[in-house]
Design a protein around this motif. Structure first.
Motif, mmCIF file in Angstrom:
data_model
loop_
_atom_site.group_PDB
_atom_site.id
_atom_site.type_symbol
_atom_site.label_atom_id
_atom_site.label_comp_id
_atom_site.label_asym_id
_atom_site.label_seq_id
_atom_site.Cartn_x
_atom_site.Cartn_y
_atom_site.Cartn_z
ATOM 1 N N ASN A 24 15.819 38.750 19.160
ATOM 2 C CA ASN A 24 15.418 40.114 18.790
ATOM 3 C C ASN A 24 16.294 41.161 19.466
ATOM 4 N N ASP B 139 19.592 41.135 17.562
ATOM 5 C CA ASP B 139 19.435 41.640 16.188
ATOM 6 C C ASP B 139 19.210 43.147 16.254
ATOM 7 N N GLN B 140 20.256 43.847 16.576
ATOM 8 C CA GLN B 140 20.159 45.279 16.855
ATOM 9 C C GLN B 140 19.702 46.108 15.664
ATOM 10 N N ASP B 141 20.000 45.680 14.445
ATOM 11 C CA ASP B 141 19.569 46.458 13.288
ATOM 12 C C ASP B 141 18.242 45.956 12.714
ATOM 13 N N GLY B 142 17.669 44.916 13.310
ATOM 14 C CA GLY B 142 16.359 44.425 12.907
ATOM 15 C C GLY B 142 16.316 43.773 11.532
ATOM 16 N N ASN B 143 17.446 43.281 11.044
ATOM 17 C CA ASN B 143 17.467 42.696 9.713
ATOM 18 C C ASN B 143 17.183 41.187 9.699
ATOM 19 N N GLY B 144 16.875 40.607 10.842
ATOM 20 C CA GLY B 144 16.529 39.193 10.894
ATOM 21 C C GLY B 144 17.708 38.252 10.867
ATOM 22 N N GLN B 145 18.900 38.792 11.100
ATOM 23 C CA GLN B 145 20.087 37.931 11.173
ATOM 24 C C GLN B 145 21.087 38.503 12.157
ATOM 25 N N PHE C 133 26.408 34.604 8.744
ATOM 26 C CA PHE C 133 25.386 35.206 9.592
ATOM 27 C C PHE C 133 24.499 34.106 10.163
ATOM 28 N N ASP D 277 25.038 39.003 13.050
ATOM 29 C CA ASP D 277 26.347 38.998 12.402
ATOM 30 C C ASP D 277 27.432 39.342 13.371
ATOM 31 N N SER E 5 20.753 33.412 10.625
ATOM 32 C CA SER E 5 19.393 33.859 10.334
ATOM 33 C C SER E 5 18.479 33.404 11.463
ATOM 34 N N LYS E 6 17.297 33.958 11.498
ATOM 35 C CA LYS E 6 16.313 33.551 12.509
ATOM 36 C C LYS E 6 16.015 32.057 12.379
#
Length: 115
Positions: free
Chosen positions: A104, A107-113, A40, A115, A42-43
């Motif tokens: 952002n 990051d469609q699910d807003g989990n900060g990563q 993944f 994938d 990450s930000k």
């Protein structure tokens, strides 16, 4: 890092392409950016690469990107979209703001990563 990785990541500068760009990254290129090798982005990893990419493009090291510096990576429309104050340069603040927006968006699910 290779020029190909920079080009793929710089396409994040167009918000519409942000989510698609991650999906298009080759596994080898993703691994080069994925510092902890978890599969993944990450930000923090994305920001580290964004910093690297800006510095690599800023050939004259003046802290801004002129059109000639950005031309191998951005078309004129992309350049103009990122150049928010329309001074014909992309400042570091303009670049960072666009990269944050694009992360952002991707990051469609807003989990900060990614994938």
């Amino acid at each position: 890092m290779t020029r190909g990785i920079i080009i793929l990541m710089i396409t994040f500068l167009t918000s519409e392409a942000a989510a698609e760009t991650v999906a298009e990254l080759h596994e080898k290129e993703l691994n080069a950016i994925d510092a902890n090798n978890d599969g993944f982005l990450s930000k923090d990893e994305f920001n580290a690469f964004s910093d690297y990419a800006f510095q690599a493009m800023d050939e004259d090291k003046n802290g801004t990107l002129g059109l000639e510096e950005a031309k191998p990576f951005l078309d004129i429309k992309q350049f103009q979209n990122v150049d928010r104050n329309k001074d014909s340069f992309i400042s570091r603040a303009e670049y960072d703001a666009q990269m944050d927006e694009d992360f952002n968006t991707a990051d469609q699910d807003g989990n900060g990563q990614l994938d």
